[in-house]
Design a protein around this motif. Structure first.
Motif, mmCIF file in Angstrom:
data_model
loop_
_atom_site.group_PDB
_atom_site.id
_atom_site.type_symbol
_atom_site.label_atom_id
_atom_site.label_comp_id
_atom_site.label_asym_id
_atom_site.label_seq_id
_atom_site.Cartn_x
_atom_site.Cartn_y
_atom_site.Cartn_z
ATOM 1 N N ARG A 92 31.581 56.794 48.663
ATOM 2 C CA ARG A 92 32.046 56.729 47.273
ATOM 3 C C ARG A 92 31.807 58.064 46.580
ATOM 4 O O ARG A 92 32.624 58.528 45.810
ATOM 5 N N PHE A 93 30.681 58.672 46.877
ATOM 6 C CA PHE A 93 30.340 59.991 46.362
ATOM 7 C C PHE A 93 30.023 60.886 47.546
ATOM 8 O O PHE A 93 29.538 60.428 48.561
ATOM 9 N N GLY A 94 30.274 62.145 47.407
ATOM 10 C CA GLY A 94 29.952 63.072 48.484
ATOM 11 C C GLY A 94 31.158 63.369 49.347
ATOM 12 O O GLY A 94 32.259 62.855 49.137
ATOM 13 N N LYS A 95 30.940 64.222 50.346
ATOM 14 C CA LYS A 95 32.040 64.677 51.185
ATOM 15 C C LYS A 95 31.804 64.433 52.668
ATOM 16 O O LYS A 95 32.418 65.049 53.509
ATOM 17 N N ARG A 96 30.908 63.540 53.034
ATOM 18 C CA ARG A 96 30.634 63.275 54.449
ATOM 19 C C ARG A 96 31.412 62.050 54.922
ATOM 20 O O ARG A 96 31.133 60.932 54.523
ATOM 21 N N PHE A 97 32.373 62.291 55.790
ATOM 22 C CA PHE A 97 33.217 61.261 56.374
ATOM 23 C C PHE A 97 32.557 60.798 57.668
ATOM 24 O O PHE A 97 32.241 61.604 58.533
ATOM 25 N N THR A 98 32.325 59.498 57.795
ATOM 26 C CA THR A 98 31.635 58.964 58.963
ATOM 27 C C THR A 98 32.622 58.246 59.872
ATOM 28 O O THR A 98 33.380 57.394 59.421
ATOM 29 N N ILE A 99 32.574 58.597 61.152
ATOM 30 C CA ILE A 99 33.378 57.929 62.174
ATOM 31 C C ILE A 99 32.397 57.369 63.196
ATOM 32 O O ILE A 99 31.535 58.086 63.702
ATOM 33 N N THR A 100 32.511 56.080 63.489
ATOM 34 C CA THR A 100 31.616 55.428 64.433
ATOM 35 C C THR A 100 32.428 54.869 65.585
ATOM 36 O O THR A 100 33.383 54.126 65.383
ATOM 37 N N VAL A 101 32.031 55.229 66.810
ATOM 38 C CA VAL A 101 32.680 54.709 68.015
ATOM 39 C C VAL A 101 31.797 53.581 68.545
ATOM 40 O O VAL A 101 30.614 53.786 68.824
ATOM 41 N N HIS A 102 32.367 52.396 68.657
ATOM 42 C CA HIS A 102 31.655 51.227 69.178
ATOM 43 C C HIS A 102 32.113 50.984 70.615
ATOM 44 O O HIS A 102 33.308 51.035 70.904
ATOM 45 N N THR A 103 31.161 50.684 71.494
ATOM 46 C CA THR A 103 31.496 50.374 72.877
ATOM 47 C C THR A 103 31.374 48.864 73.100
ATOM 48 O O THR A 103 30.706 48.173 72.321
ATOM 49 N N PRO A 104 31.990 48.338 74.154
ATOM 50 C CA PRO A 104 31.908 46.894 74.407
ATOM 51 C C PRO A 104 30.493 46.390 74.671
ATOM 52 O O PRO A 104 30.221 45.218 74.470
ATOM 53 N N ASP A 105 29.583 47.253 75.104
ATOM 54 C CA ASP A 105 28.215 46.803 75.369
ATOM 55 C C ASP A 105 27.320 46.914 74.134
ATOM 56 O O ASP A 105 26.103 47.056 74.257
ATOM 57 N N ARG A 106 27.917 46.824 72.967
ATOM 58 C CA ARG A 106 27.225 46.766 71.673
ATOM 59 C C ARG A 106 26.399 48.008 71.349
ATOM 60 O O ARG A 106 25.343 47.932 70.762
ATOM 61 N N ARG A 107 26.907 49.152 71.729
ATOM 62 C CA ARG A 107 26.297 50.418 71.326
ATOM 63 C C ARG A 107 27.265 51.115 70.390
ATOM 64 O O ARG A 107 28.473 50.912 70.466
ATOM 65 N N TRP A 108 26.732 51.928 69.504
ATOM 66 C CA TRP A 108 27.601 52.636 68.580
ATOM 67 C C TRP A 108 27.133 54.079 68.466
ATOM 68 O O TRP A 108 25.968 54.395 68.621
ATOM 69 N N TYR A 109 28.100 54.954 68.230
ATOM 70 C CA TYR A 109 27.853 56.385 68.178
ATOM 71 C C TYR A 109 28.497 56.950 66.914
ATOM 72 O O TYR A 109 29.688 57.256 66.907
ATOM 73 N N PRO A 110 27.717 57.091 65.842
ATOM 74 C CA PRO A 110 28.288 57.614 64.596
ATOM 75 C C PRO A 110 28.246 59.149 64.563
ATOM 76 O O PRO A 110 27.382 59.778 65.182
ATOM 77 N N ILE A 111 29.188 59.717 63.838
ATOM 78 C CA ILE A 111 29.184 61.156 63.603
ATOM 79 C C ILE A 111 29.693 61.379 62.185
ATOM 80 O O ILE A 111 30.637 60.724 61.745
ATOM 81 N N GLU A 112 29.010 62.262 61.470
ATOM 82 C CA GLU A 112 29.394 62.582 60.092
ATOM 83 C C GLU A 112 30.004 63.966 60.061
ATOM 84 O O GLU A 112 29.446 64.910 60.608
#
Length: 194
Positions: free
Chosen positions: A129-149
């Motif tokens: 809502r505020f700021g300039k960091r766009f977050t993309i999260t990759v989810h795998t089928p084995d319930r792990r996630w890898y976010p990157i800002e």
């Protein structure tokens, strides 16, 4: 009987007294330099050592040149293949994400990871809502996630990035719901045939 004057203790070793004690903190000293003192080296041997080092340096330079050519060829192949369909790429000074026909590649500083499309369960985006960091999260089928800002230059880039990522996902990402619908349709057709 021989007696020593002064301290009878051995010199201390460890990280507090020698920074080279910690592996990787400093460059390792070569064994040749340690063993060969200035009085041990003769001028004839020094010239021979320099002459022997020249071909090694030339060989290393040739190997580096070949590696650079190979990397350039791979980059050229990647760009040729990437021209086939949509590509999403976003980066800032530390982070980078690339999504294309091969899959999704994330990198942060020197760390990198790569996901093929069949290894991805979902991709989630979040615009703050505020700021300039766009977050993309990759989810795998084995319930792990890898976010990157990724830090955008302006907030208007968020909408542009989401549109580009949606185009790539529509082109390459096979949603599990579509597969389930296709299987349900196939079962319904086989039941109707019976």
């Amino acid at each position: 009987m021989e007696q020593r004057i002064g301290a009878n203790s051995q010199p201390l070793e460890g990280a507090g007294f020698d920074p080279a004690f910690i592996p990787g903190l400093t460059a390792p000293a070569s064994a040749e330099v340690k063993d060969a003192g200035p009085e041990d080296t003769r001028p004839e041997e020094a010239e021979g050592a320099e002459a022997a080092a020249e071909p090694v340096a030339l060989t290393k330079a040739a190997t580096d040149a070949e590696t650079t050519v190979d990397e350039d060829a791979e980059d050229a192949e990647d760009t040729e293949e990437a021209a086939e369909g949509p590509v999403f790429e976003a980066s800032d000074r530390r982070a980078r994400i690339v999504a294309d026909h091969q899959g999704v590649r994330l990198s942060l500083d020197e760390e990198k990871c790569e996901f093929r499309w069949d290894e991805i369960g979902a991709i989630e985006t979040e615009a703050p809502r505020f700021g300039k960091r766009f977050t993309i999260t990759v989810h795998t089928p084995d319930r792990r996630w890898y976010p990157i800002e990724i830090e955008a230059t302006s907030r208007s880039r968020f909408k542009e990035w989401e549109e580009q990522l949606d185009a790539v996902l529509d082109a390459y990402f096979e949603d599990g719901d579509e597969e389930a619908e296709n299987e349900a349709e196939n079962e319904a057709e086989t039941d109707a045939d019976d």
